[in-house]
Write an enzyme that holds these catalytic residues in place. Structure first.
Site, PDB file in Angstrom:
ATOM      1  N   ARG A  44      30.110  52.497  34.637  1.00  0.00           N
ATOM      2  CA  ARG A  44      30.899  51.733  33.641  1.00  0.00           C
ATOM      3  C   ARG A  44      30.077  51.382  32.403  1.00  0.00           C
ATOM      4  NH1 ARG A  44      33.393  53.699  36.674  1.00  0.00           N
ATOM      5  NH2 ARG A  44      34.786  52.885  38.262  1.00  0.00           N
ATOM      6  N   SER A  52      39.318  45.333  36.836  1.00  0.00           N
ATOM      7  CA  SER A  52      38.220  44.709  37.596  1.00  0.00           C
ATOM      8  C   SER A  52      37.447  43.762  36.682  1.00  0.00           C
ATOM      9  CB  SER A  52      37.259  45.770  38.127  1.00  0.00           C
ATOM     10  OG  SER A  52      37.938  46.581  39.050  1.00  0.00           O
ATOM     11  N   GLU A  57      32.499  43.126  34.130  1.00  0.00           N
ATOM     12  CA  GLU A  57      32.897  44.477  33.703  1.00  0.00           C
ATOM     13  C   GLU A  57      33.770  44.358  32.447  1.00  0.00           C
ATOM     14  OE1 GLU A  57      34.051  47.310  36.696  1.00  0.00           O
ATOM     15  OE2 GLU A  57      35.498  48.269  35.338  1.00  0.00           O
TER      16      GLU A  57
END
Ligand SMILES: Cc1cc2nc3c(=O)[nH]c(=O)nc-3n(C[C@H](O)[C@H](O)[C@H](O)COP(=O)(O)OP(=O)(O)OC[C@H]3O[C@@H](n4cnc5c(N)ncnc54)[C@H](O)[C@@H]3O)c2cc1C
Length: 323
Positions: free
Chosen positions: A180, A229, A299
């Site tokens: 990510r 998320s 995130e």
């Protein structure tokens, strides 16, 4: 809350520009959370040349931030100083087959549309995009991934425009991809990319896509105002397990809640502010740190200035006292 109008401060900024410039545009309209203050100036370029021309004459001390479909963004209530750039579907929304199992797609293409185009072209390896509600610009920046596949496995090269309006070609290996994350300069605005798949029959691909959709419907609050998320998975465990173990499933602050259905998803239950959401996130981080010693990493990207309710400290300022 509003900012001084940049077009009044720099009257030549709009000259010759074909895209749309809007002062003090509320960003709550363009984020999945439906929260956040205004962008000092929102620019939606007509095409790549328009984007380059605008950046070239924009004074260098004015900050620039690209946004995609806003599915990974928590914009703070005080808004964003400078220029927010959002690529339009008209100028950056094309997909074409270019041979050798490759597709070229504009950065404003929603991930799901790329999955659809790949299925039609008989190219496997894109089904995971069916479940990610962002656009390709965000996917390229975030190395979006799901169901065991990440963007970095499909992306061959991309076109980017830098802060001075210059055009660059970046290869996969130039992107510094990790989980990510990309190390590519924050200055760059991605405008299109080439993706490569593997030949596969359309029926198999469509089955995989249907499985992805069914999984999302079952396991994630996809109809809520959410940012996906909230925290990255820490090494060796899942963020949701740690959030759950620290007793934070369903935890609510103002209009913000850790979803009962998937407790690593934060949701706006109706009237949440950016402050509610960030305070909830930092409360969860502080509780997880206290419970298991794990420092969860966000995130979701939190951007902009804090509003009237003031700043929120990471881990509520409790990390120094924790184990
Ligand atoms: C219900 C839900 C489920 C989700 N599931 C997943 C999942 O399974 N896997 C996953 O990885 N993510 C998931 N996400 C998070 C999100 O969809 C992805 O991170 C997505 O790639 C973000 O794309 P976006 O267009 O919305 O980008 P934004 O949220 O608008 O921006 C994200 C970042 O990308 C940058 N950016 C955007 N466009 C450009 C551009 N053109 N050039 C340079 N930088 C750019 C922004 O500056 C920002 O830093 C989920 C989100 C939701 C709401």
């Amino acid at each position: 809350m509003s900012f001084p109008d940049l077009l009044d401060l720099h009257p030549k900024l709009g000259e010759g520009i074909r895209g749309k410039l809007t002062a003090n545009q509320p960003l709550s309209a363009v984020t999945w959370f439906r929260t956040g203050g205004p962008a000092q100036l929102l620019f939606q370029p007509a095409d790549e040349a328009d984007l380059s021309a605008f950046l070239n004459k924009l004074p260098k001390d004015i900050p620039v931030l690209p946004v995609g479909l806003g599915s990974n963004l928590l914009i703070r209530d005080g808004g964003l100083e400078g220029v927010v750039i959002r690529l339009s579907a008209r100028g950056f929304g094309a997909i074409e087959e270019i041979g050798n199992n490759r597709l070229r797609a504009g950065a404003a293409v929603p991930d799901k549309r790329l999955a659809e185009a790949a299925a039609k072209a008989g190219l496997g390896g894109f089904a995971f995009y069916t479940g990610i509600p962002g656009g390709l610009g965000g996917a390229l920046r975030m190395n979006a991934g799901a169901h065991g596949t990440e963007t970095c496995e499909r992306m061959v090269e991309l076109i980017a425009i830098d802060r001075d309006g210059n055009r660059h070609v970046l290869k996969n290996e130039d992107m510094g991809y990790a989980y990510r994350h990309s190390d590519a300069s924050k200055d760059l605005i991605f405008t299109s990319a080439v993706f490569e798949g593997l030949p596969q029959d359309e029926e198999t691909i469509r089955r995989e896509m249907a499985d992805v959709v069914a999984h999302r419907e079952r396991a994630q609050p996809i109809r809520e105002k959410t940012g996906g998320s909230t925290f990255k998975n820490p090494p060796g465990t899942s963020a949701w397990k740690e959030v759950d173990a620290a007793g934070c499933r369903g935890l609510t602050i103002g209009g913000a809640q850790m979803s009962e259905m998937h407790c690593n998803f934060m949701i706006n239950t109706g009237e949440a502010t950016g402050h509610d959401l960030e305070l909830l996130g930092e409360t969860v981080r502080a509780r997880v740190l206290k419970h298991s010693g794990i420092r969860l990493e966000w995130e979701i990207k939190r951007l902009g200035q804090f509003g009237a309710e003031g700043a929120i400290e990471p881990f509520l300022g409790e990390e120094k006292g924790a184990a």
